[in-house]
Scaffold this motif. Structure first.
Motif, PDB file in Angstrom:
ATOM      1  N   ILE A 116       0.855  -1.045   0.148  1.00 52.00           N
ATOM      2  CA  ILE A 116       0.030   0.041  -0.129  1.00 52.00           C
ATOM      3  C   ILE A 116       0.808   1.382  -0.062  1.00 52.00           C
ATOM      4  CG2 ILE A 116      -0.251  -0.227   2.544  1.00 52.00           C
ATOM      5  CD1 ILE A 116      -3.106   1.273   2.079  1.00 52.00           C
ATOM      6  N   LYS A 117       0.684   2.092  -1.006  1.00 54.12           N
ATOM      7  CA  LYS A 117       1.216   3.348  -1.082  1.00 54.12           C
ATOM      8  C   LYS A 117       0.581   4.676  -0.696  1.00 54.12           C
ATOM      9  CE  LYS A 117       4.880   1.555  -4.299  1.00 54.12           C
ATOM     10  NZ  LYS A 117       5.339   1.535  -5.654  1.00 54.12           N
ATOM     11  N   ASP A 118      -0.757   4.486  -1.417  1.00 56.58           N
ATOM     12  CA  ASP A 118      -1.681   5.733  -1.197  1.00 56.58           C
ATOM     13  C   ASP A 118      -2.329   5.417  -0.040  1.00 56.58           C
ATOM     14  OD1 ASP A 118      -3.427   7.681  -1.222  1.00 56.58           O
ATOM     15  OD2 ASP A 118      -3.999   7.465  -3.447  1.00 56.58           O
ATOM     16  N   LEU A 119      -2.113   6.123   1.048  1.00 58.73           N
ATOM     17  CA  LEU A 119      -2.779   6.058   2.454  1.00 58.73           C
ATOM     18  C   LEU A 119      -4.128   6.753   2.321  1.00 58.73           C
ATOM     19  CD1 LEU A 119      -0.049   6.093   5.038  1.00 58.73           C
ATOM     20  CD2 LEU A 119      -0.798   4.068   3.859  1.00 58.73           C
ATOM     21  N   GLY A 120      -4.309   7.634   1.371  1.00 59.78           N
ATOM     22  CA  GLY A 120      -5.482   8.581   1.519  1.00 59.78           C
ATOM     23  C   GLY A 120      -6.693   7.667   0.805  1.00 59.78           C
ATOM     24  N   ASN A 121      -6.353   6.727  -0.203  1.00 58.91           N
ATOM     25  CA  ASN A 121      -7.414   6.164  -0.759  1.00 58.91           C
ATOM     26  C   ASN A 121      -7.085   4.463  -0.952  1.00 58.91           C
ATOM     27  OD1 ASN A 121      -9.468   4.900  -2.319  1.00 58.91           O
ATOM     28  ND2 ASN A 121      -8.872   6.054  -4.109  1.00 58.91           N
ATOM     29  N   PHE A 122      -7.349   4.022  -0.130  1.00 61.80           N
ATOM     30  CA  PHE A 122      -7.084   2.434   0.190  1.00 61.80           C
ATOM     31  C   PHE A 122      -7.252   1.906  -1.219  1.00 61.80           C
ATOM     32  CE2 PHE A 122     -11.332   1.752   1.628  1.00 61.80           C
ATOM     33  CZ  PHE A 122     -11.980   0.654   0.833  1.00 61.80           C
ATOM     34  N   GLN A 123      -8.335   2.101  -2.185  1.00 63.17           N
ATOM     35  CA  GLN A 123      -8.867   1.659  -3.260  1.00 63.17           C
ATOM     36  C   GLN A 123      -7.703   1.914  -4.469  1.00 63.17           C
ATOM     37  OE1 GLN A 123     -13.040   3.224  -2.700  1.00 63.17           O
ATOM     38  NE2 GLN A 123     -13.659   1.265  -3.707  1.00 63.17           N
ATOM     39  N   ALA A 124      -7.073   2.896  -4.225  1.00 59.77           N
ATOM     40  CA  ALA A 124      -6.043   3.192  -5.345  1.00 59.77           C
ATOM     41  C   ALA A 124      -4.789   2.221  -5.256  1.00 59.77           C
ATOM     42  CB  ALA A 124      -5.568   4.632  -4.961  1.00 59.77           C
ATOM     43  N   ASN A 125      -4.980   1.226  -4.267  1.00 56.92           N
ATOM     44  CA  ASN A 125      -3.893   0.288  -4.151  1.00 56.92           C
ATOM     45  C   ASN A 125      -4.406  -1.151  -4.520  1.00 56.92           C
ATOM     46  OD1 ASN A 125      -1.619   2.008  -2.378  1.00 56.92           O
ATOM     47  ND2 ASN A 125      -3.612   2.627  -1.608  1.00 56.92           N
ATOM     48  N   PRO A 126      -4.325  -1.640  -5.692  1.00 54.25           N
ATOM     49  CA  PRO A 126      -4.711  -2.844  -6.011  1.00 54.25           C
ATOM     50  C   PRO A 126      -4.370  -4.080  -5.270  1.00 54.25           C
ATOM     51  CG  PRO A 126      -3.619  -2.075  -7.855  1.00 54.25           C
ATOM     52  CD  PRO A 126      -3.718  -0.760  -6.745  1.00 54.25           C
ATOM     53  N   ASP A 127      -3.025  -3.969  -4.743  1.00 51.68           N
ATOM     54  CA  ASP A 127      -2.394  -5.001  -4.017  1.00 51.68           C
ATOM     55  C   ASP A 127      -2.699  -5.146  -2.716  1.00 51.68           C
ATOM     56  OD1 ASP A 127      -1.023  -5.882  -6.550  1.00 51.68           O
ATOM     57  OD2 ASP A 127       0.631  -4.650  -6.100  1.00 51.68           O
ATOM     58  N   TYR A 128      -3.139  -4.037  -2.023  1.00 53.53           N
ATOM     59  CA  TYR A 128      -3.486  -4.009  -0.796  1.00 53.53           C
ATOM     60  C   TYR A 128      -4.618  -4.727  -0.426  1.00 53.53           C
ATOM     61  CZ  TYR A 128      -4.513  -2.252   4.037  1.00 53.53           C
ATOM     62  OH  TYR A 128      -4.833  -2.300   5.289  1.00 53.53           O
ATOM     63  N   LYS A 129      -4.408  -5.511   0.664  1.00 53.52           N
ATOM     64  CA  LYS A 129      -5.514  -6.495   0.870  1.00 53.52           C
ATOM     65  C   LYS A 129      -6.272  -6.049   2.381  1.00 53.52           C
ATOM     66  CE  LYS A 129      -4.644  -8.721  -2.586  1.00 53.52           C
ATOM     67  NZ  LYS A 129      -5.544  -8.951  -3.575  1.00 53.52           N
ATOM     68  N   GLY A 130      -5.362  -6.030   3.369  1.00 56.64           N
ATOM     69  CA  GLY A 130      -6.053  -5.750   4.680  1.00 56.64           C
ATOM     70  C   GLY A 130      -5.582  -6.684   5.785  1.00 56.64           C
ATOM     71  N   VAL A 131      -6.273  -6.916   6.655  1.00 56.34           N
ATOM     72  CA  VAL A 131      -5.823  -7.879   7.811  1.00 56.34           C
ATOM     73  C   VAL A 131      -4.965  -9.514   7.490  1.00 56.34           C
ATOM     74  CG1 VAL A 131      -6.611  -9.012   9.903  1.00 56.34           C
ATOM     75  CG2 VAL A 131      -7.673  -6.936   9.311  1.00 56.34           C
ATOM     76  N   CYS A 132      -4.076  -9.307   7.893  1.00 55.91           N
ATOM     77  CA  CYS A 132      -3.262 -10.602   7.222  1.00 55.91           C
ATOM     78  C   CYS A 132      -4.009 -11.957   7.378  1.00 55.91           C
ATOM     79  CB  CYS A 132      -1.965 -10.596   8.046  1.00 55.91           C
ATOM     80  SG  CYS A 132      -2.047 -10.870   9.796  1.00 55.91           S
TER      81      CYS A 132
END
Length: 462
Positions: A116-132
């Motif tokens: 995750i790089k864009d902390l302002g909009n999590f949806q802008a981070n397609p690789d970011y998932k969330g809780v491991c």
């Protein structure tokens, strides 16, 4: 129990049949042994190592110190790196942890890094998932018959898939990064037989609070907790995840549920990796066996300040609360929010206290806006939550479950009373040291939000 050999000379091929539990079989297979017994120390081959933003930098530091600055991990496709704890914060040290993970994963060409790089909009981070722990399941990293270790105590969650899964420290993780092996002592197994039809006001969170309340927070210290019975078999995969998630709150080394059609159906579109489930032998030796008739269970809470401080929800209705929190690896899955929505829908009322919603992953967040809630006339969870006056679903992460930096969404920054679907209620766990946390199911959390005090969900569901 080991069968006794006959008086004739032993054969030069084959092996004597020895009965083993599920966990013993898992560790025997991955240590390349025919038979293991509780208490035995083994070098185990790891199938998956998971690490996250609050523990990963430490594990990486140990790896580089012991194996060298230019060393390569044992298998770049078996390391899964998931930023999830302290993400949506302005805290520089928390942000630096994610940077450390990114640098390492780029250097090592790690295949499964959910950045995750864009902390302002999590949806802008397609690789970011969330809780491991939920991301591991959703992304197909949890498979029957395997060994999964992670630098987070709730790694035991993955035992829901019929695998050995356990939390480990950074030193062990550093060694696994370099070798793919870990030294483990075989735990004895306690079996929990949960039978009976599950009432429509009971969820898996109630089941595990009942078990922990029965055996205490130290009742399964360095032991396997194996869950079987008709009630367990009837659970969905997400509910099984809840059950195994809180094994560590009883001191357990790992929790396991035998894989079955429910498991295989869940995994169908998530992994192409071949896996082989194992099951306890009928004659396997268990340290103890507990039996529960779930049909008679009532909604429970764990009062401050211990997950073992079990009480009936209806006996705590004089407890006034300040807020409700629905989220985490324990209570932030799609079905958890569906359960909460069911209560809000049945009541037709608005919440009386601030109600915070933190989806575990991006997929869960999306589900809240797209999947209709049964018998709602097509309404989604997000619409029902809005009608009930809840907060808007937040960016997916571990959120306030572990407190975190002061600007963490929904963190307890005041000495308030909170009903939460999370897993721990120690002093300071969600922030303020004088905060009081009542652990509860999503049903009980939603019911409590509607009344402003701890409430039995049967008041709305029957």
């Amino acid at each position: 129990m080991i069968t006794q050999p006959s008086s004739r000379m032993p054969a030069t091929t084959g092996s004597v049949k020895s009965w083993m539990t599920m966990t013993e079989k898992l560790l025997a297979r991955t240590s390349e042994k025919l038979h293991v017994v509780p208490g035995e120390n083994l070098w185990v081959n790891v199938d998956v190592l998971m690490t996250n933003d609050i523990t990963g930098p430490g594990a990486i530091g140990v790896f580089k110190r012991e194996f060298g600055e230019n060393a390569k991990v044992w298998d770049r496709e078996k390391v899964v790196v998931i930023p999830d704890h302290y993400i949506f914060t302005a805290d520089e040290r928390a942000n630096r942890n994610v940077d450390t993970l990114r640098d390492f994963c780029n250097e090592q060409n790690i295949k499964y890094f959910y950045d995750i790089k864009d902390l302002g909009n999590f949806q802008a981070n397609p690789d970011y998932k969330g809780v491991c722990h939920i991301a591991l399941a959703q992304e197909g990293h949890c498979r029957p018959g395997e060994v999964l270790v992670g630098t987070d105590s709730h790694t035991c969650t993955a035992g829901a898939f019929g695998q050995f899964a356990s939390g480990i420290g950074n030193t062990d993780a550093g060694f696994v990064l370099g070798t793919g092996k870990i030294l483990l002592k075989v735990p004895p197994t306690i079996r929990f037989v949960l039978d009976g039809e599950i009432p429509n006001y009971i969820l898996a969170k109630d089941l595990i609070l009942q078990v922990i309340g029965e055996i205490s927070v130290a009742g399964a210290t360095y032991k396997t907790m194996e869950f079987v019975g008709t009630a367990v078999e009837s659970l969905t995969m997400e509910e099984r995840i809840t059950l195994c998630n809180m094994v560590i709150e009883a001191g357990g080394k790992n929790g396991v549920i035998p894989a079955d059609k429910t498991t295989y159906d869940y995994l169908k579109d998530k992994t192409t990796v071949h896996y082989e489930p194992v099951y306890s032998d009928e004659q396997a030796r268990f340290l103890a066996e507990y039996h529960f008739d779930i049909s008679k269970l009532e909604p429970l809470v764990a009062k401050p300040h211990s997950p073992g401080n079990r009480a009936l929800a209806r006996e705590c209705e004089d407890v006034k609360i300040d807020r409700v929190y629905i989220g985490s690896c324990t209570g932030g899955k799609t079905e958890d929010f569906m359960a909460a929505a069911k209560v809000f829908l049945a009541s037709g009322k608005k919440v009386k206290v601030p109600t915070f919603l933190v989806p575990a992953t991006q997929k869960v967040w999306m589900d809240l806006y797209t999947i209709p809630v049964p018998e709602s006339g097509g309404k989604t969870c997000s619409q029902i939550f809005e009608d009930a006056g809840c907060g808007t679903p937040a960016s997916p992460s571990c959120g306030a479950c572990m407190g975190g930096p002061r600007d963490t969404h929904a963190r307890l920054n005041e000495p308030q009373v909170c009903v939460s679907t999370t897993n721990r209620n120690f002093p300071g766990r969600m922030g303020h040291k004088e905060g009081q946390i009542y652990l509860a199911s999503p049903y009980t959390a939603a019911a409590s939000a509607l009344t402003g005090h701890v409430t039995d969900p049967r008041n709305f569901l029957q």
